[in-house]
Enzyme design. Structure first.
Site, PDB file in Angstrom:
ATOM      1  N   THR A  90       0.846  -1.183   0.000  1.00  0.00           N
ATOM      2  CA  THR A  90       0.000   0.000   0.000  1.00  0.00           C
ATOM      3  C   THR A  90       0.887   1.240   0.000  1.00  0.00           C
ATOM      4  O   THR A  90       2.106   1.160   0.163  1.00  0.00           O
ATOM      5  CB  THR A  90      -0.983   0.019   1.183  1.00  0.00           C
ATOM      6  OG1 THR A  90      -2.001   0.997   0.922  1.00  0.00           O
ATOM      7  CG2 THR A  90      -0.293   0.372   2.495  1.00  0.00           C
ATOM      8  N   PHE A 115      -6.651  -1.175   5.574  1.00  0.00           N
ATOM      9  CA  PHE A 115      -6.354  -1.706   6.902  1.00  0.00           C
ATOM     10  C   PHE A 115      -5.122  -2.606   6.821  1.00  0.00           C
ATOM     11  O   PHE A 115      -4.975  -3.384   5.881  1.00  0.00           O
ATOM     12  CB  PHE A 115      -7.506  -2.568   7.434  1.00  0.00           C
ATOM     13  CG  PHE A 115      -8.780  -1.829   7.741  1.00  0.00           C
ATOM     14  CD1 PHE A 115      -8.931  -0.481   7.491  1.00  0.00           C
ATOM     15  CD2 PHE A 115      -9.857  -2.506   8.288  1.00  0.00           C
ATOM     16  CE1 PHE A 115     -10.112   0.180   7.772  1.00  0.00           C
ATOM     17  CE2 PHE A 115     -11.051  -1.870   8.577  1.00  0.00           C
ATOM     18  CZ  PHE A 115     -11.179  -0.520   8.317  1.00  0.00           C
ATOM     19  N   GLY A 145      -2.550  -0.306  11.710  1.00  0.00           N
ATOM     20  CA  GLY A 145      -3.930   0.166  11.750  1.00  0.00           C
ATOM     21  C   GLY A 145      -4.539   0.533  10.414  1.00  0.00           C
ATOM     22  O   GLY A 145      -4.682  -0.315   9.530  1.00  0.00           O
ATOM     23  N   CYS A 155      -2.890  -3.269  -2.471  1.00  0.00           N
ATOM     24  CA  CYS A 155      -3.387  -4.463  -1.765  1.00  0.00           C
ATOM     25  C   CYS A 155      -3.464  -5.686  -2.661  1.00  0.00           C
ATOM     26  O   CYS A 155      -4.144  -6.665  -2.348  1.00  0.00           O
ATOM     27  CB  CYS A 155      -4.751  -4.180  -1.126  1.00  0.00           C
ATOM     28  SG  CYS A 155      -4.708  -2.773  -0.001  1.00  0.00           S
TER      29      CYS A 155
END
Length: 205
Positions: A73, A141, A153, A171
């Site tokens: 990410t 996430f 987080g 992702c």
């Protein structure tokens, strides 16, 4: 008790991870309160434990290997990073799936305050919105637990440069885009968003 920390300067990624690891040890030893840390990083990519080299399209920014769940990410200015160091054992919630669902409800409720309809997907972790008929991720996430204390987080896209995502397949999901609150027509200062995050947090956690 849950402490809140807001960092206004850009935080180096490795320094952030080191700080989290020190903090969760203190929480486990009952020598520190839980912590929600709100911050931003300089432009970078992180590679979670499921990341593969195939997800790198072009190395526009440094890539940091990290122990959180998930694949690649992007992090950068204009993105609200939310690192949560919570003691799930003390909360009697030793259930990772429940924790992810609670995180999802929290962010969905926050987005609702800005008239953005965020949605949870069982097969695609994160928060998704429908933008012009296309499903796009607005919040990513990536979590890790140690002795039932959480760290890492959420990355919520507020007003980042979305072109920075072009260096990766976010992702590892082909065919899905990313979006931001700004792209959806919502311009909000981070300070205002932070107030809503805190208010909605206590309704879930």
């Amino acid at each position: 008790m849950t402490e809140w920390l807001i960092s206004n300067q850009l935080i180096d990624y490795n320094c952030a991870v080191k700080s989290m690891e020190e903090k969760i040890q203190q929480i486990h030893n009952n020598s520190a309160d839980e912590l929600v840390w709100l911050l931003q990083h300089p432009p970078l990519y992180t590679a979670g434990i499921s990341a593969t080299a195939d997800d790198i399209v072009e190395k526009l920014f440094p890539i940091y290997k990290t122990g959180r769940g998930g694949k690649h990410t992007y992090h950068g200015p204009g993105q609200r990073i939310i690192y949560l160091m919570l003691n799930l054992k003390k909360r009697n919630k030793c259930d990772i799936k429940l924790y992810i669902r609670d995180l999802s409800k929290w962010i969905i409720n926050v987005l609702k305050q800005f008239n953005i309809l965020g949605e949870f997907r069982e097969d695609r972790i994160g928060i998704w919105v429908n933008h012009n008929g296309v499903e796009k991720k607005i919040a990513a996430f990536g979590i890790r637990l140690r002795k039932w204390v959480t760290y890492h987080g959420i990355a919520l896209n507020v007003f980042p440069d979305l072109s920075h995502y072009k260096g990766i397949i976010p992702c590892g999901l082909q065919g899905y885009g990313v979006t931001s609150m700004e792209e959806l027509g919502v311009k909000v200062p981070l300070s205002e968003l932070d107030d809503i995050l805190k208010k909605e947090f206590y309704k879930i956690f």
